[in-house]
Design an enzyme around this catalytic site. Structure first.
Site, PDB file in Angstrom:
ATOM      1  N   LYS A 159      -0.811  -6.542  -2.728  1.00  0.00           N
ATOM      2  CA  LYS A 159      -0.393  -6.143  -4.064  1.00  0.00           C
ATOM      3  C   LYS A 159       0.507  -7.224  -4.649  1.00  0.00           C
ATOM      4  CE  LYS A 159       1.586  -2.312  -6.651  1.00  0.00           C
ATOM      5  NZ  LYS A 159       2.105  -0.930  -6.590  1.00  0.00           N
ATOM      6  N   ASP A 207       7.816   9.051  -8.755  1.00  0.00           N
ATOM      7  CA  ASP A 207       6.577   8.935  -9.538  1.00  0.00           C
ATOM      8  C   ASP A 207       5.427   9.636  -8.828  1.00  0.00           C
ATOM      9  OD1 ASP A 207       5.027   8.210 -11.694  1.00  0.00           O
ATOM     10  OD2 ASP A 207       4.550   6.218 -10.922  1.00  0.00           O
TER      11      ASP A 207
END
Length: 876
Positions: free
Chosen positions: A38, A136
């Site tokens: 990532k 989140d």
């Protein structure tokens, strides 16, 4: 970047792109494994705050080691760009898994959605225990892999204790529809904020809809802050009350009204899953007992020739009065033995921030509870807690390996408890002040201590294994300073639980009956007279004798382990709790206003770990009771026992799981207790032990079943299977010793000397054994096989403790779990010991394990009891 080599990674394909990063599939050329990389997007490279957030994600997630959390391997940099090397999760996001279309119902069954929710909760529990708040939680950040396992992703918004504080401007980063009210308002965010988001996800899995909706951001914000969530029953009319409670409590706007920790939500979800998965069951308001026969009254016949005038009328009138009086006494005036529950009683769970909890003791006013707890996962202590508010306060400082029972003194000033090492080899009784401080040992060997109601003596139990010399279970007592130890009485058929009568003149205990069930008896300590208290047709478990002379006890008379109450003088038991249970260890305040009990669930999960590297992964994920996993001869399958245990009875299934495909096969299921399944060397047969609920473990019989076909089994011997010697013979163990059995049913013959648990090792040249008689040699021993079962001068101790051990013929070693909760290996016959280095999540003393046939892998059981204390107020 496709096809490029960056550092030691080869980029294979682009997987996706979002606001916090671009993700690529790559090959780690050093370790030859497929990973996900990532990268922080280029346009954020110069933004120090975003870089800090990106690195914070890696730091937060790398602190977690849990099967439901996406693993972080390392952090790197390429041409000024930071990237994270992370576990590649192949599967679907929960968004893709759940929603087929914008207005469609989700394809998930309720039980499947709850199963996913439990895994999500486990991931959050792990994170919160490390001080990490995700911030989140949403369907896009949750993956479901090919094994139907949840992986919570993207801790990029996590707030780690002691780490960089996010600015006020970025404190509401996240997906709006899932945000908790305090998060939207820019307030302080903690684990309860994740619980709110988790509640939104659960609502969406169950309905395909969001609980708070609006046409634009402002409308969504207004709905979350000011409006009630949409009713779950609008989309799911069949939703039960337990599920509604979970959703409503998770979505409370005030954090103080929500679940205070995610573990309590997990426990409620597990109970909900049990209730949802149960097809139907017969419920009983009262347990059947033998009804008393009404008295028979006869009219008096007037002799022939008696005048028929006023005297005859007088006799008839008197007869009618007698009959009417008898009926009135039976049905109206006679004191009733049937009790009524208060219809306004309420249930609530005490907020305890850990799961391993022992039986509680309640103060006389019901305001304080003492209990043993394992808060850190490594040692037990005594805790005292206000039942109305507050957190548990640690009382003891000895932090021993195991504690079982505690009891508050009648005046509340002292706590008596039992304690032992991790192997529970020598339980002792100690006393400590309720204010805390140093403990004092008052009994060298004993357990289950209880105060006599006047506070002048402490009772405890000794049995033949620990201390008793009579060959029976002994009920003894001492003064609180440990002096004047004396025997109250003994019973050869006694089980563990016992209580004092409120006046201190009797002791009630559980005794094993001829039919195998346990019933309650009471004994007068003055006269020695005994009386039977219960006559139910199922086992009676834990119980308590209340101040108004009633018995509250647990039993599975209706299929679940629930609480009942009845007069101590006899009568019809009345059911108190009606959940899935098991409900156990009841205690009642002196004013009868409060009843506290333990709700306990035993679960086991199988892990597979390599003994050659640091790789480990979870094999089973269901929250069910699993025991005794073992490898097949080719190492490709695992056999294990799946059960539904309770103190009053089990149902067991013999299961096989394919490690490659994860396909499971049920070979057999019965209302009994299965133990110790072992594959034959050719893989054709599995032998296992079984004993009915009404029999003791020592009475196990050995059975054999075709390993490839579902169907019936046949008895082939007695005892617990230990080891196959070849395709035709194997060893079993019972209290009389180790026996050689054959699959053709030939009579068993003794393998080693009496009372020993023994197997041949080192190509049959030696025997490895431990003695089932506790008065003889402790630990595990080895001696030459040439001794032929006689005591041998070359006998040598290999392991001092009596924990679980396994012999591996490949390494010619014995593996065992030490009291330090690590895996150790001792080579034979020289006795050289080493600690096995590797990754063994949740590996602890007492968990069973098995070594693969090639000696390269280990399967082990992560077994634990998840408990919570439930208070019933105004139950009487």
């Amino acid at each position: 970047m496709i096809g490029q080599t960056i550092s030691h990674y080869k980029i294979l394909e682009k997987l996706g792109e979002g606001g916090m990063g671009v993700v690529y599939k790559a090959q780690d050329l050093k370790l030859d494994r497929i990973v996900a990389l990532k990268f922080l997007p280029h346009h954020l490279t110069t933004n120090e705050a975003e870089q800090a957030r990106f690195l914070q994600e890696a730091k937060a997630a790398s602190a977690l080691n849990h099967p439901n959390v996406c693993s972080i391997h390392s952090i790197g940099e390429h041409e000024g760009q930071n990237f994270i090397d992370m576990e590649l999760v192949e599967g679907q996001t929960l968004r893709q898994k759940v929603l087929v279309g914008a207005d469609s119902r989700p394809p998930l069954q309720v039980n499947d959605a709850i199963g996913y929710a439990i895994q999500i909760g486990e991931a959050l529990h792990e994170a919160h225990s490390k001080g990490i708040v995700h911030r989140d939680i949403k369907c896009e950040n949750i993956m479901v892999n090919a094994r139907n396992q949840i992986k919570v992703m993207d801790f990029g918004l996590a707030k780690l204790k002691g780490s960089l504080k996010l600015t006020k401007a970025s404190s509401t980063v996240g997906t709006l529809a899932y945000m908790a009210p305090e998060q939207i308002q820019g307030g302080e965010v903690d684990g309860r904020s994740d619980i709110f988001s988790f509640g939104v996800v659960l609502f969406e899995m169950l309905t395909g809809k969001l609980p708070f909706r609006g046409e634009h951001d402002a409308a969504i914000m207004y709905s979350i802050l000011n409006e009630e969530a949409e009713p779950l029953t609008k989309y799911l009319p069949e939703a039960g009350s337990e599920l509604l409670h979970v959703i409503n409590r998770a979505l409370e706007k005030n954090p103080e009204d929500r679940y205070q920790n995610v573990n309590d939500m997990i426990i409620d979800l597990r109970r909900t899953k049990k209730d949802t998965g149960r097809v139907s069951r017969k419920t009983m308001t009262e347990m059947p007992v033998q009804q008393a026969q009404p008295a028979v009254f006869q009219t008096t016949q007037i002799p022939a020739g008696t005048p028929s005038g006023n005297k005859r009328m007088l006799w008839l009138a008197l007869t009618a009065v007698v009959v009417l009086g008898g009926v009135l006494w039976i049905f109206v005036l006679r004191p009733s033995t049937k009790m009524e529950l208060n219809p306004n009683m309420t249930f609530r769970t005490l907020q305890i921030p850990f799961q391993e909890i022992g039986p509680p003791s309640l103060s006389r006013d019901g305001g304080w509870v003492a209990f043993a707890g394992n808060a850190r996962g490594t040692a037990w202590d005594i805790y005292l807690m206000n039942t109305s508010s507050g957190e548990p306060r640690q009382i003891t400082t000895d932090s021993v390996g195991f504690m079982q029972d505690v009891d508050l003194s009648p005046d509340g000033s002292q706590i008596v408890y039992d304690r032992s090492d991790k192997g529970f080899t020598k339980p002792e009784v100690a006393v400590v002040s309720s204010l805390g401080g140093f403990s004092k040992r008052i009994v060298n060997i004993g357990f289950l201590p209880k105060w006599r109601p006047d506070g002048q003596r402490v009772s405890y139990i000794q049995n033949p294994e620990w201390g008793a010399t009579s060959g029976k279970t002994e009920f003894r007592s001492v003064k609180p300073n440990g002096s004047d130890d004396r025997l109250e009485f003994s019973d050869s058929l006694a089980s563990g639980p016992y209580v004092w009568s409120p006046d201190g003149l009797e002791i009630a205990w559980a005794r094993r009956m001829p039919d195998g069930h346990y019933q309650l008896f009471a004994r007068s300590l003055e006269s020695g007279k005994e009386r039977q208290l219960t006559f139910v047709k199922k086992n009676v478990g834990d119980f308590y004798w209340t101040q108004n002379d009633e018995i509250v006890f647990s039993s599975n008379v209706n299929g679940n382990e629930n609480l009942f109450m009845m007069p101590a003088s006899g009568g019809t038991p009345v059911q108190i709790t009606r959940g899935s249970g098991p409900d156990a260890a009841p205690v009642v305040s002196a004013d009868l206003k409060r009843l506290l009990y333990v709700q306990r669930q035993s679960i086991g999960k199988i892990w597979l770990s390599s003994l050659q590297d640091n790789n480990a992964h979870q094999v089973t994920f269901d929250d069910v009771h699993i025991t005794d996993p073992g490898f097949s001869p080719d190492g490709r399958k695992i056999v294990y026992v799946l059960g539904t245990p309770s103190p009053s009875g089990n149902t067991s299934a013999l299961m096989v799981i394919d490690l490659k495909s994860s396909q499971r096969t049920q070979l057999l299921s019965e209302e009994t207790n299965f133990h110790s399944p072992i594959w034959s060397p050719d893989g054709k047969w599995i032998v296992y032990a079984a004993h009915p609920d009404t029999m003791l473990h020592d009475s196990s019989k050995t059975y054999i079943i075709d390993a490839e076909n579902q169907g019936s089994s046949r008895q082939i011997g007695v005892g617990l299977p230990l080891k196959w010697l070849d395709n035709q013979s194997f060893l079993t163990f019972n209290p009389r010793g180790t026996w050689l059995c054959r699959i053709d049913g030939a009579p068993a013959r003794r393998f080693f000397r009496d009372s020993t648990f023994a197997i041949p090792v080192l190509d049959g040249q030696y025997v490895l054994y431990n003695d089932a008689n506790p008065s003889r040699k402790p630990g595990v021993w080895i001696e030459p096989a040439s001794s032929s079962g006689k005591l041998h001068s070359e006998s040598r101790q290999v392991i001092k403790s009596l924990g679980y051990w396994v012999y591996d013929s490949v390494s010619r070693s014995v593996y065992y779990t030490s009291l330090q909760n690590d895996l150790r290996r001792i080579s034979l016959p020289d006795g050289k010991e080493e600690i096995i280095q590797g990754t063994f999540p949740n590996f602890r003393l007492g968990n069973t394990f098995s070594i693969s046939p090639d000696g390269k892998q280990i399967i082990y059981l992560d077994a634990k009891a998840i408990s919570k204390l439930v208070m019933i107020e105004n139950f009487h």
